[in-house]
Design a protein around this motif. Sequence first.
Motif, PDB file in Angstrom:
ATOM      1  N   ASN A  59     -11.078   7.783   7.689  1.00  0.00           N
ATOM      2  CA  ASN A  59     -11.162   7.271   6.315  1.00  0.00           C
ATOM      3  C   ASN A  59      -9.796   6.947   5.709  1.00  0.00           C
ATOM      4  O   ASN A  59      -9.719   6.634   4.525  1.00  0.00           O
ATOM      5  CB  ASN A  59     -11.874   8.293   5.424  1.00  0.00           C
ATOM      6  N   SER A  60      -8.750   7.008   6.519  1.00  0.00           N
ATOM      7  CA  SER A  60      -7.398   6.849   5.984  1.00  0.00           C
ATOM      8  C   SER A  60      -7.015   5.405   5.739  1.00  0.00           C
ATOM      9  O   SER A  60      -6.035   5.130   5.042  1.00  0.00           O
ATOM     10  CB  SER A  60      -6.385   7.483   6.945  1.00  0.00           C
ATOM     11  N   GLY A  61      -7.753   4.456   6.344  1.00  0.00           N
ATOM     12  CA  GLY A  61      -7.378   3.058   6.207  1.00  0.00           C
ATOM     13  C   GLY A  61      -6.011   2.811   6.817  1.00  0.00           C
ATOM     14  O   GLY A  61      -5.763   3.141   7.973  1.00  0.00           O
ATOM     15  N   GLU A  62      -5.096   2.237   6.009  1.00  0.00           N
ATOM     16  CA  GLU A  62      -3.744   1.956   6.506  1.00  0.00           C
ATOM     17  C   GLU A  62      -2.759   3.053   6.104  1.00  0.00           C
ATOM     18  O   GLU A  62      -1.546   2.873   6.227  1.00  0.00           O
ATOM     19  CB  GLU A  62      -3.249   0.609   5.965  1.00  0.00           C
ATOM     20  N   LEU A  63      -3.250   4.210   5.639  1.00  0.00           N
ATOM     21  CA  LEU A  63      -2.362   5.244   5.108  1.00  0.00           C
ATOM     22  C   LEU A  63      -2.281   6.474   6.006  1.00  0.00           C
ATOM     23  O   LEU A  63      -1.888   7.543   5.558  1.00  0.00           O
ATOM     24  CB  LEU A  63      -2.827   5.663   3.713  1.00  0.00           C
ATOM     25  N   VAL A  64      -2.640   6.355   7.279  1.00  0.00           N
ATOM     26  CA  VAL A  64      -2.664   7.522   8.144  1.00  0.00           C
ATOM     27  C   VAL A  64      -1.260   8.081   8.332  1.00  0.00           C
ATOM     28  O   VAL A  64      -1.070   9.306   8.396  1.00  0.00           O
ATOM     29  CB  VAL A  64      -3.311   7.172   9.513  1.00  0.00           C
ATOM     30  N   GLY A  65      -0.234   7.231   8.404  1.00  0.00           N
ATOM     31  CA  GLY A  65       1.131   7.717   8.522  1.00  0.00           C
ATOM     32  C   GLY A  65       1.546   8.551   7.321  1.00  0.00           C
ATOM     33  O   GLY A  65       2.209   9.586   7.447  1.00  0.00           O
ATOM     34  N   ALA A  66       1.133   8.107   6.139  1.00  0.00           N
ATOM     35  CA  ALA A  66       1.454   8.856   4.920  1.00  0.00           C
ATOM     36  C   ALA A  66       0.766  10.213   4.926  1.00  0.00           C
ATOM     37  O   ALA A  66       1.356  11.226   4.502  1.00  0.00           O
ATOM     38  CB  ALA A  66       1.037   8.057   3.691  1.00  0.00           C
ATOM     39  N   LEU A  67      -0.473  10.277   5.398  1.00  0.00           N
ATOM     40  CA  LEU A  67      -1.186  11.559   5.452  1.00  0.00           C
ATOM     41  C   LEU A  67      -0.490  12.536   6.397  1.00  0.00           C
ATOM     42  O   LEU A  67      -0.420  13.741   6.115  1.00  0.00           O
ATOM     43  CB  LEU A  67      -2.635  11.331   5.901  1.00  0.00           C
ATOM     44  N   LEU A  68       0.001  12.025   7.517  1.00  0.00           N
ATOM     45  CA  LEU A  68       0.700  12.893   8.457  1.00  0.00           C
ATOM     46  C   LEU A  68       1.915  13.537   7.810  1.00  0.00           C
ATOM     47  O   LEU A  68       2.102  14.758   7.862  1.00  0.00           O
ATOM     48  CB  LEU A  68       1.131  12.083   9.688  1.00  0.00           C
TER      49      LEU A  68
ATOM     50  N   LEU B 179      -3.345  16.213  16.022  1.00  0.00           N
ATOM     51  CA  LEU B 179      -3.045  17.634  15.906  1.00  0.00           C
ATOM     52  C   LEU B 179      -2.905  18.087  14.456  1.00  0.00           C
ATOM     53  O   LEU B 179      -3.116  19.256  14.144  1.00  0.00           O
ATOM     54  CB  LEU B 179      -1.754  17.962  16.662  1.00  0.00           C
ATOM     55  N   VAL B 180      -2.561  17.179  13.563  1.00  0.00           N
ATOM     56  CA  VAL B 180      -2.246  17.552  12.186  1.00  0.00           C
ATOM     57  C   VAL B 180      -3.345  17.175  11.208  1.00  0.00           C
ATOM     58  O   VAL B 180      -3.625  17.904  10.261  1.00  0.00           O
ATOM     59  CB  VAL B 180      -0.901  16.913  11.768  1.00  0.00           C
ATOM     60  N   ILE B 181      -4.000  16.037  11.409  1.00  0.00           N
ATOM     61  CA  ILE B 181      -4.971  15.516  10.444  1.00  0.00           C
ATOM     62  C   ILE B 181      -6.376  15.640  11.017  1.00  0.00           C
ATOM     63  O   ILE B 181      -6.616  15.229  12.155  1.00  0.00           O
ATOM     64  CB  ILE B 181      -4.679  14.035  10.119  1.00  0.00           C
ATOM     65  N   PRO B 182      -7.322  16.187  10.278  1.00  0.00           N
ATOM     66  CA  PRO B 182      -8.713  16.231  10.755  1.00  0.00           C
ATOM     67  C   PRO B 182      -9.231  14.829  11.076  1.00  0.00           C
ATOM     68  O   PRO B 182      -8.870  13.853  10.415  1.00  0.00           O
ATOM     69  CB  PRO B 182      -9.467  16.854   9.571  1.00  0.00           C
TER      70      PRO B 182
ATOM     71  N   ASP C 217       3.749  17.648  -0.597  1.00  0.00           N
ATOM     72  CA  ASP C 217       3.508  16.521  -1.490  1.00  0.00           C
ATOM     73  C   ASP C 217       4.786  15.826  -1.924  1.00  0.00           C
ATOM     74  O   ASP C 217       4.809  14.616  -2.105  1.00  0.00           O
ATOM     75  CB  ASP C 217       2.746  16.999  -2.734  1.00  0.00           C
ATOM     76  N   HIS C 218       5.868  16.581  -2.096  1.00  0.00           N
ATOM     77  CA  HIS C 218       7.075  15.964  -2.661  1.00  0.00           C
ATOM     78  C   HIS C 218       7.775  15.070  -1.636  1.00  0.00           C
ATOM     79  O   HIS C 218       7.951  13.871  -1.855  1.00  0.00           O
ATOM     80  CB  HIS C 218       8.034  17.038  -3.156  1.00  0.00           C
ATOM     81  N   ILE C 219       8.134  15.663  -0.489  1.00  0.00           N
ATOM     82  CA  ILE C 219       8.844  14.879   0.529  1.00  0.00           C
ATOM     83  C   ILE C 219       7.864  14.027   1.326  1.00  0.00           C
ATOM     84  O   ILE C 219       8.059  12.829   1.498  1.00  0.00           O
ATOM     85  CB  ILE C 219       9.633  15.811   1.469  1.00  0.00           C
ATOM     86  N   GLY C 220       6.809  14.663   1.803  1.00  0.00           N
ATOM     87  CA  GLY C 220       5.885  13.956   2.684  1.00  0.00           C
ATOM     88  C   GLY C 220       5.129  12.840   2.013  1.00  0.00           C
ATOM     89  O   GLY C 220       4.847  11.817   2.620  1.00  0.00           O
ATOM     90  N   LYS C 221       4.769  13.036   0.733  1.00  0.00           N
ATOM     91  CA  LYS C 221       3.947  12.042   0.057  1.00  0.00           C
ATOM     92  C   LYS C 221       4.766  10.969  -0.650  1.00  0.00           C
ATOM     93  O   LYS C 221       4.218   9.953  -1.072  1.00  0.00           O
ATOM     94  CB  LYS C 221       3.036  12.734  -0.963  1.00  0.00           C
ATOM     95  N   VAL C 222       6.058  11.192  -0.786  1.00  0.00           N
ATOM     96  CA  VAL C 222       6.890  10.227  -1.504  1.00  0.00           C
ATOM     97  C   VAL C 222       7.946   9.617  -0.589  1.00  0.00           C
ATOM     98  O   VAL C 222       7.988   8.398  -0.398  1.00  0.00           O
ATOM     99  CB  VAL C 222       7.575  10.896  -2.724  1.00  0.00           C
ATOM    100  N   PHE C 223       8.771  10.454   0.017  1.00  0.00           N
ATOM    101  CA  PHE C 223       9.916   9.935   0.757  1.00  0.00           C
ATOM    102  C   PHE C 223       9.505   9.161   2.003  1.00  0.00           C
ATOM    103  O   PHE C 223       9.922   8.021   2.213  1.00  0.00           O
ATOM    104  CB  PHE C 223      10.855  11.089   1.134  1.00  0.00           C
ATOM    105  N   PHE C 224       8.673   9.783   2.850  1.00  0.00           N
ATOM    106  CA  PHE C 224       8.342   9.135   4.104  1.00  0.00           C
ATOM    107  C   PHE C 224       7.451   7.898   3.932  1.00  0.00           C
ATOM    108  O   PHE C 224       7.666   6.887   4.608  1.00  0.00           O
ATOM    109  CB  PHE C 224       7.711  10.142   5.073  1.00  0.00           C
ATOM    110  N   PRO C 225       6.440   7.921   3.052  1.00  0.00           N
ATOM    111  CA  PRO C 225       5.719   6.661   2.810  1.00  0.00           C
ATOM    112  C   PRO C 225       6.634   5.549   2.295  1.00  0.00           C
ATOM    113  O   PRO C 225       6.458   4.380   2.648  1.00  0.00           O
ATOM    114  CB  PRO C 225       4.671   7.063   1.765  1.00  0.00           C
TER     115      PRO C 225
ATOM    116  N   LYS D   4       0.819  -1.211   0.000  1.00  0.00           N
ATOM    117  CA  LYS D   4       0.000   0.000   0.000  1.00  0.00           C
ATOM    118  C   LYS D   4       0.857   1.267   0.000  1.00  0.00           C
ATOM    119  O   LYS D   4       0.584   2.229  -0.725  1.00  0.00           O
ATOM    120  CB  LYS D   4      -0.945  -0.009   1.210  1.00  0.00           C
ATOM    121  N   TYR D   5       1.901   1.291   0.818  1.00  0.00           N
ATOM    122  CA  TYR D   5       2.718   2.497   0.918  1.00  0.00           C
ATOM    123  C   TYR D   5       3.614   2.685  -0.297  1.00  0.00           C
ATOM    124  O   TYR D   5       3.930   3.821  -0.673  1.00  0.00           O
ATOM    125  CB  TYR D   5       3.539   2.466   2.207  1.00  0.00           C
TER     126      TYR D   5
END
Length: 540
Positions: free
Chosen positions: A319-328, A310-313, A335-343, A155-156
Amino acid sequence: MGIQETQPLLGASSHSDAISQSTTQPQDNTHDELPAPYPDTLPGATYRKSLNWSSAYILVVSRVIGSGIFATPGSIVKSAGSIGLTLLVWLVGTILSACGMAVSMEYGCMLPRSGGEKVYLEYTYPRPRFLASSLIAVQAVLLGFTASNCIIFSKYIFFALGTEPTESQHKALAVGLLTVITIIHGCFLKTGIYIQNILGWVKIFLIGAMSLTGIWVVFLQLYGNTDDFSPGAKSGSSFSWDLMWEGSNWSWSVLSTALFKVYYSYAGLNNVNNVLNEVHDPVGIVKTVCPTALLTAGALYTLANLSYFLVIPLEEIKNSGELVGALLFQRLFGDHIGKVFFPLAIAISAAGNVMVVTFALARVNQEIARQGFLPWQNALSSTRPFGTPLGGLIVHYIPSALVISLPPQGDVYNFILDLEGYPGQIFALSVTVGLLIVRYREPDLVRPFKAWLPAVWLRVAVCLTLLITPWIPPPNWQGDVDFFYATYAIVGIGILLFGVLYWYIWTVLLPRWGDYHLEEEKEILADGTSIIKLVRVYGG
């Protein structure tokens, strides 16, 4: 056919004598040869004392801190419904995990041998003969799979790539990871150990980084693009007492599944108990490493959950399923670092967990085969041709691949967690009640650590509660999966009943029909591996 007398595999009196002798005399950690053999220690077996305190601590912490804190919070929030109840579930789950850890610590200090629950159940329940070992074998083979972290990895990876894969592509990547890791551990022993050690440190770094973002958000309010955050999250008003409990779901059935997931996030607190034959000062390490690991994980998990809230509504978390860490990470770093590197880093962390679990469970399967509780014993027990438990890896691979491939993708992760958790509670209840039985049966047995009695009874009560509540219909008869809410409990019980049937057929029914009984006989394979053959002895 006659055989020589051998050490009984499950004889209660011989176990007590051996352990009483070994626990009342000082342990000489400079010798590899262990004292009197114990259920998981074959005669003549030797072990190298290679694990000190720090390595034992990493062994526990890197097993506990996996993908669970990156993947399960969304499902737990969805079940609990509110911030307050979610935090309460985590707190209760941490306390109950501590109770379970205390039981394992007493057993580990009292019976300092490798094998963990396998040793404790065999020691506590020697009768009916072979029943405990048969159930452990069935549980290890059918439920000892590594599927959840393979799914998280898939998934990630796709999330980081920004693609919308099909269900078959998700499953293919997850099975592909499992296949590659099985080949590495089966053919390249040192390389596999080196890789999993590196990935273990990566996991610890990741959860530490996530926790520090919580401190960052709380104290510095450095959000980057503030338009990406809800006013409630930014101002902290969601943590006012009334709003914290708004939308709470107090259904016991739903909350029990949430507690299962908290247990999953703390799984491995007793991991050092599985390798005590290879630990310097096993009693001292059990008494200090386990509580330290619990405090470390508890603190990091609390800070990580605060970061999410504190960060995510709240609705996005649900509704994040297993992707809550990626949303954080996406909201914190863009989008560049947070959505690609950390996931991508989380996916690597999940792969590291798969490597560690596969490494350990393959050896559990090999030990079960060595003691005669799996078919094709010689092949599964041998370390040929690469000096690895290749047979145990194959036994682990088959059910893991099937669990990944067969269930529908949408619910497979939560279903796997629940399926692993429910039978695990049955074994946890058996071990906890067994501790009380051993205290009554052998009050003079030396216990360097003794669990607080209320904690033992609390764990008994909680195990019973978690075994009963899945059968209580949730609101609208809908749990956190799209099929029947108690499916995982039915499947889990069915697997254990299959274990009882398997035991009855091969240890009671067939010997009665064939006029023979089973005895243990030591044998040395061509590669030097010691095994226990269960041989048929005909006549009285």
